[in-house]
Motif scaffolding. Structure first.
Motif: not given
Lengths: 251, 647, 230
Positions: A109, A175, A214, C79-80, C82-84
């Motif tokens: 992202a 991650n 992020g 969270l991870n 989303k970060a991916r």
């Protein structure tokens, strides 16, 4: 001598960050084994241009494994199947006749796609801007030999400093964590006497920026060190964790 | 003929720079904030200049074509950086570094500039260490040195085989600090496409945003270009794919003199060309010549057998090997300067002693070093380079000699600058490889990093103030001024022209053709005939380019082919200028070797009487030949000798 | 608060709670082993850890550890993900140095949680909870401290034995990664220590889970084949 091989390329094509992308297949014929992967991409692009199509866009520059610009995810590996090498140092002799070679952009992202296989890694620069430096102005610092640094420490700092900022660690991480990149800079600067002065401030600022941008949380899967073209290790991450915890406890 | 003033300060050689600094004009801190400076490029010179100017308080706009400042091609420098620290107690001094550089440059550089370079070299090492650059150290904790071509002392500081990377990252971190503070504003993936001149002074640039194709205007009180060399005119070189000479050509066309374009350095230790699809040449560090021995077979039959793949080099006994550098240059042996080593390799290959299937390679053998030091020591010193070699060639260099051949590496020529690094356009400064200043006709190893950082950290931040001190009353410029509009129109017209050709040849295919002409006719050995042919052939390439180039996609969008086409248009200009300059220089010196001018032993033959000058080329228009302006080189403090690496 | 706001801080919470839970498991394992050697001794421990104030405080602390560990795990996973980013790779390969467990900690954690629920309903509900609720009907034979009886009832059923063994397997995988990972997160690691920690993680976890499994199998055999009375 290397043999010529023929194979199929399956390449991610995407016009822009908000436009959906898709894979497109390109058959490649008689590519010599001593062609580098990027030269093979050049051959493909030359063919596409000759057909009047737009070439596949990908980042590349020095083509000798040091600038960190090339960034292809090939057959499930950032920088392809070779170890401790960047995409530009990958040669076609690693592939076999009849292979299907899947080429994808870095996916995270924090690295939005610009076009096709080109992504925006500006987030890395922002992390360095937050604290990846020693606060010294150009001027007349003390004599270079005025600071004695043991060979062990200098070598350790050099190993950490070898990071080329390509983003393979983020690309490999499930991650989307940038810890290997950030920790390599931290380990380099915080281990040296010149950088120790602001060690706590540096690690806090860089982690805060990394989180803000992020990137994900590190879960120690070690995928990053397995894929790092410069063989950075998670030692650096342990080092960062230690310095960060110490700095926070001191507060 | 236009007058040329290099503004060299008065006084003894060793006092010139101190005198200059003592008497130059400065800008006070409050006024610095009001002055904008554009710095184009983020390599060693650009990043160090932008960072230092930002630290001083100027408002800096910094541009680079890559996605990050850290990608600039300075990062690829392997071997090291010179400085006159004399930490090894081996007789080094500022004067000796100065002398080696002047001599290495074949007496074609300015005394005052080179002396200043040697003078500030020590500050660079101090500065870099303070920034956290992890130079190699000895067990006692002091800095380690290695030796390099063209020197008899060990004065090269290094960080593994990645010195350029570490120095650039040091400058990049200083730059990043200023960006974080807001004194420098970074524009990544922006390519400068034109220079804006207002009332005779450089006041801004026009750029293309490489992500969305937008043409943008930026104004400033001064413009600094740090855009590197133009070696990619040869298509195959050790330069990065995006390295280009476009900014130099833009400035040249706006009136900046282009100095000594024909001085191009050919690096002797590159991996030989392997096929027509090759996109670049990979350099093997010059440091390899510390321990490797260069040879070809003594007997032509053995060479023939090697070329046909019928003989294993390890089967050739030592007494049948011709260590031609050690034979010809006993004093310096394998560590002669780059131009000498390159020419010697070419000489052997021209005589038919080349050792690979194309006959264009010589051996660099580590057998002897491994016998002497053991494989572990060799691995510790050069392990990463050996791995790289094996990955590329599929040959293990521990058991077999490496094959190497010269390749275009660096361009000593560039935009002419005076002692203040200011070009012939007022307010336009050029630093690093893109100027012509310090290396004369040949650059010594580990001196490019030194020069880039010297310019950026320790010279420009002083000299630019001398220019800016009377600019403090000048308000910021509006980019709506007619000069900006006109400059932008030149760019859009050029792009439109290129896009509308819609021919049938890709940019790369034409670039390869240019590269072939350049390598064959303006390469390692040049003749009057080859250079005259080059001019004609380059004109043909130019015609072909403007009639048949095909650029897919749109101009107002990300368009890699368009980027390349714009650069190629300028490479054609650079190439032609190189040929014209080489044709004018009827002598051999450094990186410029005219086969008509050599000694009976095949060494370069200079003509100090007629050619001891800087050839500055002034643009006179699209359809007319450039005008030659000569800046005479005066050697007041150094005895000019024939370069000799034999004794 | 850095334990909430920063990625490293969040990992420190996971690490510290994880290490505490490993210590708890060690204690629990030791207690279970007593049952093999002395049924009376085991019940005495059960009696000691009934609804006393110290046992209740301990239980609440333990529950808090679990809850924090689980809540953080869910949060970090979200969270991870989303970060991916939303787009996934079409081809992925797991490099040999990457443990399978390390990439599946959340899934393993889910299995562990299901096991805990099973375990709480099987045992805790009939023991400490029965005592707290003062509802002796829930307790086996009316004695909430008779752990031995409960074990015999539960592990008489081969289905439960199997479920428990699967559960232990999941914990084993979870801990082989979690153990050294926790120390890495706390910064106690380098090229030399990582080999040591991985070795210690594997040995320690294997002994720990083997002992748990041993007790279960022991009671299964004892009840099923040796005809011990329930």
């Amino acid at each position: 001598m290397d043999k010529n091989i023929s194979f199929t390329l399956k390449i991610w094509r995407q016009r822009g960050p908000k436009v959906p992308g898709a894979f497109k297949e390109y058959p490649m014929k008689d590519i010599p084994g001593d062609t580098s992967f990027l030269e093979m991409m050049d051959i493909l692009n030359e063919e596409l241009i000759n057909k009047g199509e737009e070439p596949v866009v990908f980042d590349h520059d020095c083509r000798e494994g040091i600038c960190g610009m090339c960034s292809l995810y090939i057959n499930g590996y950032p920088h392809g199947p070779a170890t401790a090498a960047t995409t530009c140092q990958l040669y076609m002799r690693r592939f076999k006749d009849g292979d299907v070679i899947t080429v994808e952009p870095w996916r995270s992202a924090a690295f939005p796609i610009i076009r096709d296989l080109m992504v925006d890694r500006g987030a890395f620069d922002k992390i360095i801007q937050a604290g990846g430096f020693i606060s010294v102005n150009t001027g007349a610092p003390q004599d270079a030999n005025g600071i004695l640094i043991s060979k062990k420490v200098a070598d350790r700092a050099m190993d950490a400093a070898s990071c080329i900022g390509c983003g393979a660690c983020v690309a490999a991480c499930k991650n989307g964590s940038a810890m290997l990149f950030v920790s390599s800079k931290i380990a380099q600067l915080n281990i040296l006497p010149q950088g120790k002065v602001e060690a706590g401030r540096r690690v806090k600022a860089m982690i805060a920026k990394m989180d803000e941008l992020g990137f994900g949380n590190c879960t120690n899967t070690r995928a990053c060190e397995a894929e790092c073209p410069k063989s950075e290790t998670i030692d650096n991450i342990a080092f960062l964790n230690r310095d960060f915890i110490v700095a926070k406890l001191k507060d | 003929m236009a007058n040329i003033d290099s503004k060299i300060p008065e006084g003894l050689l060793a006092e010139k720079w101190s005198n200059y600094k003592a008497h130059q004009k400065l800008v006070n801190p409050a006024n610095k904030r009001r002055l904008d400076i554009i710095v184009v490029g983020t390599g060693l010179a650009g990043a160090s200049a932008a960072a230092s100017l930002g630290e001083l308080g100027f408002n800096v706009l910094n541009f680079c074509i890559q996605d990050s400042p850290r990608r600039a091609h300075s990062i690829a420098a392997q071997g090291g950086i010179n400085a006159a620290k004399n930490y090894q107690n081996d007789g080094d001094s500022i004067y000796r570094l100065y002398y080696d550089t002047i001599k290495g440059g074949d007496y074609r550089s300015r005394e005052a500039n080179v002396y200043r370079l040697a003078e500030v070299s020590n500050n660079i090492i101090d500065q870099c260490v303070a920034q956290g650059v992890p130079f190699a150290r000895d067990y006692g904790g002091t800095l380690d040195n290695r030796s390099f071509g063209g020197a008899q002392v060990s004065r090269t500081f290094y960080a593994k085989g990645q010195t350029g990377q570490q120095l650039l990252l040091g400058a990049y971190s200083a730059l990043s600090r200023q960006i974080g503070k807001g004194t420098v504003k970074l524009y990544a993936r922006h390519e400068m496409l034109n220079l804006v001149i207002v009332e005779g002074r450089a006041r801004g640039i026009i750029t293309r945003n490489l992500v969305n194709g937008k043409i943008e205007r930026y104004s400033a009180h001064a413009v600094v270009i740090a855009t590197g060399g133009y070696g990619n005119a040869y298509f195959l070189s050790t330069n990065a794919m995006a390295s280009n000479g476009s900014v130099a050509i833009q400035c040249y066309k706006k009136g900046a003199y282009f100095a000594n374009p024909c001085y191009a350095q050919i690096h002797p230790t590159c991996i030989p060309v392997h096929g027509d699809k090759q996109s670049k040449l990979t350099l093997m560090s010059e440091s390899l010549r510390n321990d490797g021995r260069i040879w070809v077979p003594k007997r032509i039959e053995d060479a023939k057998a090697l070329q046909e793949g019928k003989l294993n080099p390890n089967d050739i006994p030592d007494d049948q090997r011709d260590f031609y550098l050690e034979r010809r240059y006993p004093a310096f042996g394998n560590l002669v300067p780059r131009d000498v080593a390159s020419r010697a390799a070419k000489e052997r290959c021209d005589k038919g002693y080349g050792v690979n299937n194309t006959g264009l390679a010589v051996f660099l053998d580590f057998k002897y070093a491994i016998d002497r030091l053991g494989e572990d020591v060799v691995r510790a010193r050069y392990g990463n380079l050996f791995d790289m070699y094996e990955e590329i060639t599929d040959v293990n260099p521990y058991n077999n000699p490496m094959m190497i051949f010269p390749a275009i590496h660096y361009t000593m020529g560039g935009i002419w600058v005076d002692y203040e690094l200011q070009t012939s356009i007022s307010g336009l400064f050029a630093i690093g490889e893109c100027n012509f200043s310090d290396h004369g006709a040949n650059r010594l190893g580990a001196s490019a990093l030194m020069q880039g950082l010297a310019d950026g950290y320790f010279v420009l931040p002083y000299t630019i103030q001398n220019y800016l001190s009377d600019q403090i009353q000048v308000p910021r410029f509006s980019v709506d001024m007619p000069e900006f509009v006109a400059a932008e129109k030149e760019v859009t017209d050029k792009i439109e022209k290129l896009m509308s050709i819609k021919g049938e040849h890709s940019v790369d295919s034409i670039h390869k053709e240019l590269g072939r002409v350049m390598w064959e006719c303006v390469g390692m050995g040049r003749t009057k005939e080859s250079l005259e042919k080059a001019v004609l052939e380059i004109d043909k390439v130019k015609k072909e380019f403007y009639s048949s180039v095909r650029i897919p996609g749109n101009a107002d969008d990300l368009n890699v082919e368009l980027d390349k086409a714009i650069r190629l248009a300028d490479f054609i200009e650079v190439g032609r200028l190189m040929a014209i300059d080489a044709l004018n220089r009827n002598e051999s010196c450094g990186g410029h070797f005219r086969e008509e001018y050599q000694t009976p032993e095949g060494e370069a033959l200079r003509d100090d009487k007629d050619y001891m000058y800087v050839a500055c080329w002034k643009y006179t228009g699209e359809d007319s030949e450039p005008e030659l302006i000569k800046e005479p080189l005066k050697y007041e403090f150094t005895e000019v000798k024939t370069r000799n690496y034999k004794v | 608060m850095w334990l909430v706001n920063s990625s490293v801080g969040r990992k420190v919470v996971m690490s510290v709670t994880g290490i505490a839970l490993i210590l708890f498991l060690t204690f629990h394992m030791a207690m279970n082993l007593v049952a093999v050697f002395s049924e009376r001794g085991y019940n005495a421990i059960c009696e000691f850890l009934g609804a006393n104030w110290y046992a209740l405080v301990g239980s609440m602390g333990l529950a808090a550890l679990f809850l924090i560990h689980i809540i953080y795990a869910v949060w970090l996973t979200l969270l991870n993900r989303k970060a991916r980013g939303s787009e996934r790779y079409a081809v992925t390969v797991r490099p040999t140095t990457v443990e399978w467990a390390s990439q599946n900690m959340f899934v393993l954690g889910l299995i562990v949680v299901l096991g805990i629920i099973l375990h709480l309903t099987d045992f805790w509900y009939h023991m400490q909870f029965a005592e707290i609720a003062n509802d002796m009907v829930l307790a086996p034979g009316g004695d909430p401290a008779d752990g031995i009886a409960l074990m015999k009832i539960t592990f008489k059923n081969p289905v439960f034995v199997l479920l428990y063994l699967v559960w232990f397997g999941a914990i084993w995988f979870h801990l082989t990664h979690g153990f050294w990972s926790a120390l890495q997160t706390l910064g106690w690691n380098n090229q030399i220590w990582i080999k040591r920690w991985k070795c210690i993680s594997n040995i320690y976890t294997t002994i720990l889970m083997a002992c748990f499994a041993l007790v279960v199998i022991f009671f299964f055999i004892k009840v099923t084949f040796l005809g011990a009375s329930i």
